[in-house]
Design a protein around this motif. Structure first.
Motif, PDB file in Angstrom:
ATOM      1  N   ALA A  78     -17.882 -59.015  47.626  1.00 21.47           N
ATOM      2  CA  ALA A  78     -17.148 -59.830  47.530  1.00 21.47           C
ATOM      3  C   ALA A  78     -17.298 -60.760  46.930  1.00 21.47           C
ATOM      4  O   ALA A  78     -16.070 -61.069  45.688  1.00 21.47           O
ATOM      5  CB  ALA A  78     -17.319 -60.424  49.197  1.00 21.47           C
ATOM      6  N   GLU A  79     -18.579 -61.385  46.217  1.00 26.04           N
ATOM      7  CA  GLU A  79     -18.524 -62.088  44.569  1.00 26.04           C
ATOM      8  C   GLU A  79     -18.027 -61.143  43.782  1.00 26.04           C
ATOM      9  O   GLU A  79     -17.260 -61.687  43.035  1.00 26.04           O
ATOM     10  CB  GLU A  79     -19.746 -62.687  44.649  1.00 26.04           C
ATOM     11  N   LYS A  80     -18.133 -60.113  42.925  1.00 26.28           N
ATOM     12  CA  LYS A  80     -18.003 -59.278  42.252  1.00 26.28           C
ATOM     13  C   LYS A  80     -16.278 -58.696  42.682  1.00 26.28           C
ATOM     14  O   LYS A  80     -15.441 -59.557  41.336  1.00 26.28           O
ATOM     15  CB  LYS A  80     -18.140 -58.119  41.820  1.00 26.28           C
ATOM     16  N   VAL A  81     -16.075 -59.036  43.668  1.00 19.05           N
ATOM     17  CA  VAL A  81     -14.479 -58.599  43.299  1.00 19.05           C
ATOM     18  C   VAL A  81     -13.780 -59.608  43.435  1.00 19.05           C
ATOM     19  O   VAL A  81     -12.290 -59.518  42.883  1.00 19.05           O
ATOM     20  CB  VAL A  81     -13.986 -58.057  45.210  1.00 19.05           C
ATOM     21  N   LEU A  82     -14.073 -60.836  43.642  1.00 20.03           N
ATOM     22  CA  LEU A  82     -13.637 -62.173  43.886  1.00 20.03           C
ATOM     23  C   LEU A  82     -13.064 -62.723  42.512  1.00 20.03           C
ATOM     24  O   LEU A  82     -12.568 -62.877  41.638  1.00 20.03           O
ATOM     25  CB  LEU A  82     -14.066 -63.371  44.825  1.00 20.03           C
ATOM     26  N   ASN A  83     -14.507 -61.996  41.265  1.00 17.28           N
ATOM     27  CA  ASN A  83     -14.654 -62.196  40.386  1.00 17.28           C
ATOM     28  C   ASN A  83     -13.306 -61.309  39.676  1.00 17.28           C
ATOM     29  O   ASN A  83     -12.383 -61.910  38.375  1.00 17.28           O
ATOM     30  CB  ASN A  83     -15.672 -62.029  39.458  1.00 17.28           C
TER      31      ASN A  83
ATOM     32  N   ARG B 145     -10.502 -62.759  37.415  1.00 18.44           N
ATOM     33  CA  ARG B 145      -9.798 -62.377  35.360  1.00 18.44           C
ATOM     34  C   ARG B 145      -9.356 -61.710  35.774  1.00 18.44           C
ATOM     35  O   ARG B 145      -7.669 -62.166  34.432  1.00 18.44           O
ATOM     36  CB  ARG B 145     -11.160 -61.003  35.456  1.00 18.44           C
ATOM     37  N   GLU B 146      -8.230 -60.754  36.266  1.00 20.74           N
ATOM     38  CA  GLU B 146      -7.165 -60.177  36.197  1.00 20.74           C
ATOM     39  C   GLU B 146      -5.605 -61.150  36.556  1.00 20.74           C
ATOM     40  O   GLU B 146      -4.954 -61.342  36.040  1.00 20.74           O
ATOM     41  CB  GLU B 146      -6.918 -59.164  37.443  1.00 20.74           C
TER      42      GLU B 146
END
Length: 386
Positions: free
Chosen positions: A156-161, A165-166
């Protein structure tokens, strides 16, 4: 020298050199043997202090139970009559000696492992930490659930990051587009302002020359709704027909009715309050209360109309609040007091005006009388001379 060597020497059995050489070569063995004897004697003393049988019949659980039992008896803070700090220190030292000896010489008791699991102990063997990246604590199933939750949190943290960025990338692109649009718009504004200044200068020059004098429509009203280039022709014609025939939107008619009704109610209260004296007599007070009751009913009906008006009015700032009887009564009382003050002021002015008129009339009368007296005196004087 070790205990065995001391014993042999004391007995006089060691008297030859070769035997001393052999003894010197085997001295480490004798030293270890003597230390084992000391440890054995100390261990037996420790078992005796803990009131336990021989070490072969004492499990770690039983040793712990015996230590706790003696600690309750001899601990200085236990409050028991048998409390003894020195004896408790000896018991604690004996317990540590027995535990150290059992941890070196025997395998862990299965019953102790079962008890540790039942009491929620988290001290597991090293092999339990060879999986799940060393994450979590507890039983293997608990650590597996914790490891799965940690993986979910990391994902989930990687998805939020990634989304952040997008968004930042899109915002940067949008900012570039906005900046370019602003540059183009500012360029257009500059051009428009330059054209407006030029047109304004030309108009001022024409006015100075008198080109706008004696125009065909000078002094005549403007033709309303003659042409609107920004409106649909059909809509424009329909609006013109409706306005020419006196059409008004429903909320405008309702607003006018509310204001007319409110004005009538206020005039009614004002007239009723002005008719009564201040302070009012009991009869006037009853009449005033009856008038207030009738006005309250009218205000209730008017507030319902206000609610309907607030539902259809196009703008929130044009909505109305309910009319309150107390506010209207206060308004009527203040207006009546002001009316009385105005009447008193008017009476004073009228009285002063009458006094001034009387003075002027008296002055004129005196002047006429003086003139008549002077004329008669002159006539009499002439008659005497003749």
């Amino acid at each position: 020298m070790s205990y065995i060597v001391q014993l042999l020497v004391s007995r006089g059995d060691v008297s030859h050199g070769p035997f001393l050489l052999i003894l010197s070569r085997w001295s480490p063995f004798f030293r270890k043997f003597s230390s084992d004897l000391q440890i054995s004697r100390r261990l037996k003393e420790s078992y005796r202090l803990l009131q336990l049988p021989e070490e072969e019949h004492s499990s770690p659980v039983r040793v712990k139970e015996a230590y706790l039992h003696l600690a309750k008896l001899y601990h200085p803070d236990s409050g028991a009559p048998t409390a003894d700090a020195v004896l408790f220190a000896r018991v604690e030292k004996a317990y540590r000696t027995v535990v150290a000896h059992q941890s070196k010489t025997s395998q862990p008791d299965p019953r102790e492992e079962v008890e540790d699991e039942e009491t929620g102990s988290t001290a597991f063997a090293h092999r339990h930490y060879l999986s799940y990246d060393g994450v979590g604590s507890g039983t293997p199933s608990q650590r597996e659930r914790q490891y799965r939750q940690i993986r979910v949190d990391r994902a989930a943290e990687k998805v939020l990051n990634y989304r952040q960025r997008e968004h930042e990338r899109a915002a940067a692109a949008e900012g570039a587009l906005v900046e370019r649009d602003m540059r183009q718009r500012s360029r257009k504004i500059k051009i428009t302002q330059a054209v407006e200044r030029l047109v304004e200068d030309l108009i001022q020059e024409s006015m100075a020359r008198g080109d706008f004098r004696d125009l065909s429509g000078a002094g005549k009203p403007l033709n309303k709704f003659e042409h609107n280039p920004y409106a649909d022709p059909m809509t424009h014609n329909l609006n013109r027909i409706l306005i020419d025939n006196g059409y008004q939107p429903p909320w405008v008619v309702t607003q006018r009715d509310i204001r007319d009704t409110a004005a009538q109610i206020r005039n009614k209260l004002l007239e009723g309050r002005v008719r009564h004296s201040d302070p009012m007599t009991p009869g006037e007070n009853n009449q005033w209360e009856q008038l207030c009751e009738s006005v309250e009913e009218e205000l209730t009906k008017l507030n319902k109309i206000v609610d309907n008006y607030n539902l259809v009015v196009p703008m929130l700032s044009m909505q109305m609040v309910h009319f309150s009887l107390s506010r209207e009564i206060d308004r009527a009382v203040k207006a009546a007091e002001q009316h009385r003050l105005d009447q008193q002021t008017e009476r004073k002015r009228e009285r002063q005006r009458r006094i001034e008129e009387k003075k002027r009339a008296n002055a004129v009368t005196e002047t006429e009388q003086t003139k008549q007296g002077l004329i008669s005196w002159l006539k009499n004087l002439l008659n005497l001379k003749l």
